[in-house]
Design an enzyme around this catalytic site. Structure first.
Site, PDB file in Angstrom:
ATOM      1  N   HIS A   1       0.848  -1.187   0.000  1.00  0.00           N
ATOM      2  CA  HIS A   1       0.000   0.000   0.000  1.00  0.00           C
ATOM      3  C   HIS A   1       0.888   1.243   0.000  1.00  0.00           C
ATOM      4  CE1 HIS A   1       0.511  -0.665   4.461  1.00  0.00           C
ATOM      5  NE2 HIS A   1       0.848   0.605   4.375  1.00  0.00           N
TER       6      HIS A   1
HETATM    7  P1  TYD Z   1      -1.868  -3.029   7.698  1.00  0.00           P
HETATM    8  O1  TYD Z   1      -1.687  -1.571   7.427  1.00  0.00           O
HETATM    9  O2  TYD Z   1      -2.662  -3.829   6.712  1.00  0.00           O
HETATM   10  O3  TYD Z   1      -0.458  -3.702   7.890  1.00  0.00           O
HETATM   11  P2  TYD Z   1       0.812  -3.642   6.906  1.00  0.00           P
HETATM   12  O4  TYD Z   1       1.303  -2.212   6.930  1.00  0.00           O
HETATM   13  O5  TYD Z   1       1.826  -4.568   7.461  1.00  0.00           O
HETATM   14  O6  TYD Z   1       0.339  -4.011   5.566  1.00  0.00           O
HETATM   15  O7  TYD Z   1      -2.518  -3.177   9.121  1.00  0.00           O
HETATM   16  C1  TYD Z   1      -2.960  -4.427   9.652  1.00  0.00           C
HETATM   17  C2  TYD Z   1      -4.146  -4.191  10.568  1.00  0.00           C
HETATM   18  O8  TYD Z   1      -3.783  -3.374  11.686  1.00  0.00           O
HETATM   19  C3  TYD Z   1      -5.286  -3.493   9.870  1.00  0.00           C
HETATM   20  O9  TYD Z   1      -6.487  -4.122  10.291  1.00  0.00           O
HETATM   21  C4  TYD Z   1      -5.245  -2.087  10.417  1.00  0.00           C
HETATM   22  C5  TYD Z   1      -4.643  -2.245  11.783  1.00  0.00           C
HETATM   23  N1  TYD Z   1      -3.833  -1.090  12.229  1.00  0.00           N
HETATM   24  C6  TYD Z   1      -4.277  -0.274  13.245  1.00  0.00           C
HETATM   25  O10 TYD Z   1      -5.381  -0.452  13.782  1.00  0.00           O
HETATM   26  N2  TYD Z   1      -3.483   0.743  13.694  1.00  0.00           N
HETATM   27  C7  TYD Z   1      -2.279   0.998  13.129  1.00  0.00           C
HETATM   28  O11 TYD Z   1      -1.575   1.932  13.571  1.00  0.00           O
HETATM   29  C8  TYD Z   1      -1.835   0.175  12.037  1.00  0.00           C
HETATM   30  C9  TYD Z   1      -0.499   0.404  11.363  1.00  0.00           C
HETATM   31  C10 TYD Z   1      -2.636  -0.868  11.614  1.00  0.00           C
END
Ligand code: TYD
Length: 134
Positions: free
Chosen positions: A50
């Site tokens: 992303h």
């Molecule tokens: P995600 O952004 O998909 O992880 P990555 O960056 O590794 O792809 O986040 C995973 C899950 O965590 C998603 O359900 C959103 C949640 N999340 C939060 O609630 N707070 C945060 O600060 C972050 C980074 C993620």
């Protein structure tokens, strides 16, 4: 000025007791830190895939190692993080893919904004379109 993909040298204090590493907003960290999160229990599954419209981040692999692909829509950079005293600056509007987690990689992320799902661009073509529309 810190640019996307730059490594940031953190302050490292070594003595016979071990190592202490510090960083401060306004010196090593080029934004106001509003949020901190960890990535742990990592495995062979890559993460990320992303970009963010506004969010800026500094990523630190405090244990183990990992690779991070950074793509601003025109140039791709592959960065390795394998030292707790090096941060990686990730600018806004950069597609990131994190992979090859090794040796129980433990990643700390400093973020410039609180969590906001509407700041995410999760589709690569939308990311490229967003760049063209800017
Ligand atoms: P995600 O952004 O998909 O992880 P990555 O960056 O590794 O792809 O986040 C995973 C899950 O965590 C998603 O359900 C959103 C949640 N999340 C939060 O609630 N707070 C945060 O600060 C972050 C980074 C993620």
């Amino acid at each position: 000025m810190t640019k996307n993909g730059d490594y940031i040298d953190l302050n490292s204090f070594n003595d016979k007791r071990g190592t202490l590493i510090s960083m401060e907003q306004g010196s090593e960290i080029p934004f106001e830190i509003k949020r901190v999160y960890f990535l742990t229990n990592l495995n062979s599954n890559p993460r990320g895939f992303h970009a963010h419209k506004n969010l800026k981040q500094v990523m630190i692999c405090i244990s183990g190692s990992c690779e991070i692909l950074l793509d601003d829509g025109q140039n791709k950079l592959l960065r390795t993080l394998s030292s707790p005293s090096k941060g990686l600056y990730i600018d806004s509007y950069v597609w990131r893919e994190m992979k090859n987690f090794k040796d129980n990689a433990l990643i700390v992320v400093l973020a410039s904004e609180i969590y906001d799902e509407s700041d995410y661009i999760r589709d690569y073509n939308d990311f490229l379109d967003y760049g063209n529309d800017k």
